[in-house]
Scaffold this active site. Structure first.
Site, short mmCIF file in Angstrom:
data_model
loop_
_atom_site.label_atom_id
_atom_site.label_comp_id
_atom_site.label_asym_id
_atom_site.label_seq_id
_atom_site.Cartn_x
_atom_site.Cartn_y
_atom_site.Cartn_z
CB SER A 126 3.89 -4.31 15.82
OG SER A 126 3.75 -5.66 15.43
CG HIS A 147 4.76 -0.03 14.90
ND1 HIS A 147 3.56 0.00 15.55
CD2 HIS A 147 4.67 -1.03 13.99
CE1 HIS A 147 2.78 -0.95 15.08
NE2 HIS A 147 3.42 -1.59 14.13
CD GLU A 159 2.14 3.00 17.79
OE1 GLU A 159 1.13 3.19 18.48
OE2 GLU A 159 2.58 1.84 17.57
CG ASN A 198 -0.72 -2.85 16.73
OD1 ASN A 198 -1.40 -2.34 15.84
ND2 ASN A 198 0.44 -3.44 16.50
N1 3HC Z 1 -0.42 0.21 -0.93
C1 3HC Z 1 -0.23 1.48 -1.31
N2 3HC Z 1 -1.25 2.37 -1.45
C2 3HC Z 1 -2.49 1.93 -1.19
C3 3HC Z 1 -2.77 0.62 -0.78
C4 3HC Z 1 -1.66 -0.27 -0.65
N3 3HC Z 1 -1.79 -1.53 -0.25
N4 3HC Z 1 -4.11 0.49 -0.59
C5 3HC Z 1 -4.66 1.68 -0.87
N5 3HC Z 1 -3.68 2.55 -1.23
C6 3HC Z 1 -3.87 3.94 -1.60
C7 3HC Z 1 -4.64 4.09 -2.88
O1 3HC Z 1 -3.76 4.08 -3.99
C8 3HC Z 1 -5.33 5.42 -2.70
O2 3HC Z 1 -4.44 6.48 -2.99
P1 3HC Z 1 -5.03 7.89 -3.57
O3 3HC Z 1 -6.23 8.24 -2.77
O4 3HC Z 1 -3.90 8.86 -3.35
O5 3HC Z 1 -5.33 7.61 -4.99
C9 3HC Z 1 -5.58 5.50 -1.20
O6 3HC Z 1 -4.68 4.56 -0.59
C10 3HC Z 1 -7.00 5.14 -0.85
O7 3HC Z 1 -7.25 3.84 -1.39
P2 3HC Z 1 -8.65 3.35 -1.96
O8 3HC Z 1 -9.39 4.54 -2.51
O9 3HC Z 1 -8.40 2.19 -2.84
O10 3HC Z 1 -9.39 2.74 -0.71
P3 3HC Z 1 -9.73 3.37 0.67
O11 3HC Z 1 -10.15 4.80 0.55
O12 3HC Z 1 -10.63 2.39 1.31
O13 3HC Z 1 -8.34 3.38 1.46
C11 3HC Z 1 -6.94 2.35 3.02
C12 3HC Z 1 -7.63 2.20 1.68
C13 3HC Z 1 -5.90 3.46 2.96
C14 3HC Z 1 -6.25 1.02 3.32
C15 3HC Z 1 -8.04 2.70 4.09
O14 3HC Z 1 -9.09 1.80 4.01
C16 3HC Z 1 -7.52 2.71 5.50
O15 3HC Z 1 -6.94 3.68 5.95
N6 3HC Z 1 -7.77 1.57 6.21
C17 3HC Z 1 -7.30 1.43 7.58
C18 3HC Z 1 -5.86 0.97 7.55
C19 3HC Z 1 -5.31 0.76 8.91
O16 3HC Z 1 -5.97 0.91 9.92
N7 3HC Z 1 -4.03 0.37 8.97
C20 3HC Z 1 -3.36 0.04 10.20
C21 3HC Z 1 -3.33 -1.43 10.32
S1 3HC Z 1 -2.57 -1.94 11.83
C22 3HC Z 1 -0.92 -2.00 11.48
O17 3HC Z 1 -0.47 -1.84 10.37
C23 3HC Z 1 -0.02 -2.26 12.64
C24 3HC Z 1 0.72 -3.56 12.51
O18 3HC Z 1 1.59 -3.66 13.62
C25 3HC Z 1 -0.18 -4.74 12.43
#
Ligand code: 3HC
Length: 290
Positions: A126, A147, A159, A198
């Site tokens: 990233s 990404h 990305e 990001n």
């Molecule tokens: N690994 C795998 N699967 C996961 C997980 C993990 N760590 N965390 C959650 N899940 C899955 C769950 O199993 C669930 O699957 P299902 O609905 O099919 O049963 C689904 O995701 C939803 O999980 P939860 O019901 O436990 O919780 P949420 O509805 O709150 O979802 C989340 C969790 C998907 C993490 C959601 O909160 C989300 O989309 N958050 C935003 C994440 C985000 O913005 N990510 C980008 C970060 S920036 C980045 O990565 C860039 C890098 O360069 C830094």
């Protein structure tokens, strides 16, 4: 150039068995690819294997994944500490190693020597545009950023960032692989620090940090607002804790080093928490306690 047609990609190599690499490899195995996860650390590979088996068992128990499909996917996934051997059989490589240029240069040089001539070499980085590692591979036109987002098994966005020499064929192949992984790829036409996601995420975080620092509202209420007013799944402080405050701080430093723009300067509150080893969810505390 001796590049394959997208549909003939069969073997995907993922380098680095950390949080991102392991889930990218599992996504590939679930999509029907033969996937190899490489890491220099046998302990890391063991942890990744246990984690992914546990994840698959959880999906089966939840009724979200067929038991047979889970078994087949895990059967298509192998683990190796030998980069040259797994590169030799790879049609497509995704490097997801630690964000250090020296390390990535070494990996791309070795991939360039060991991978078949047709193989595309992508980096999940990233913070480093693929132009930085393209030349050492000896096949710069077959190199790009790919990404993924955390958690990579869930997040749809990928990305794809081309550098000045990335060929159209490489872009097509990478888009096709991303789509087959069930992702929704976006194409970024030239390298820019932070790419798109990001840059958007950091802009929101910058404002959230400024509001909290000025005492306008609590971090809880700022997070609630992002969720309930804007429909974000997580508030900016929750998201920073999930991504890891060390990662947030590292990304800010990398972007600032490149742009020199005071608006991109690393945030003191984040840096302070990192100094206290409060890194977010993974360390048990960050902006929140876990
Ligand atoms: N690994 C795998 N699967 C996961 C997980 C993990 N760590 N965390 C959650 N899940 C899955 C769950 O199993 C669930 O699957 P299902 O609905 O099919 O049963 C689904 O995701 C939803 O999980 P939860 O019901 O436990 O919780 P949420 O509805 O709150 O979802 C989340 C969790 C998907 C993490 C959601 O909160 C989300 O989309 N958050 C935003 C994440 C985000 O913005 N990510 C980008 C970060 S920036 C980045 O990565 C860039 C890098 O360069 C830094």
């Amino acid at each position: 150039m001796n590049q394959q047609r997208p549909g003939s990609i069969r073997n995907i190599l993922v380098i680095g068995a950390g949080t991102m690499g392991r889930q990218i490899a599992m996504s590939a195995a679930l999509a029907g690819y033969t996937a190899t996860l490489h890491d220099i650390s046998p302990a890391m590979l063991e942890a990744a294997e246990a984690d992914l088996s546990g994840w698959a068992a959880g999906r089966v128990a939840k009724g979200k994944l067929d038991r047979e499909d889970a078994g087949k996917a895990l059967g298509r996934l192998s683990f190796s500490t030998d980069l040259e051997t797994c590169a030799a059989g790879a049609d497509f490589a995704i490097e997801a190693a630690t964000e250090r240029l020296d390390l990535k240069l070494g990996i791309f040089e070795r991939l360039g020597r060991a991978a078949p001539a047709h193989a595309v070499l992508a980096t999940n980085s990233s913070t480093l545009g693929s132009s930085k590692v393209a030349e050492v591979s000896g096949r710069p036109e077959q190199v790009c950023n790919m990404h993924f987002f955390n958690p990579a098994l869930v997040m749809k966005c990928v990305e794809i960032v081309r550098h000045a020499k990335t060929s159209d064929a490489t872009v097509e192949t990478t888009l096709e692989v991303a789509r087959r992984l069930g992702k929704e790829p976006v194409l970024i036409h030239r390298e820019i620090p932070g790419f798109i996601a990001n840059r958007l995420m950091v802009a929101l975080q910058r404002e959230a940090l400024a509001l909290a620092e000025a005492g306008i509202a609590s971090i809880e209420d700022i997070d609630t607002t992002a969720r309930s007013a804007l429909g974000h799944p997580m508030g900016p402080f929750q998201l920073m804790d999930m991504v890891g405050l060390d990662v947030i701080d590292f990304m800010a430093r990398a972007v600032y080093a490149e742009t020199g723009d005071p608006a991109d300067a690393p945030n003191a509150a984040v840096a302070g928490l990192v100094a206290e080893r409060k890194l977010g969810r993974k360390s048990g505390a960050g902006f929140y306690e876990y």
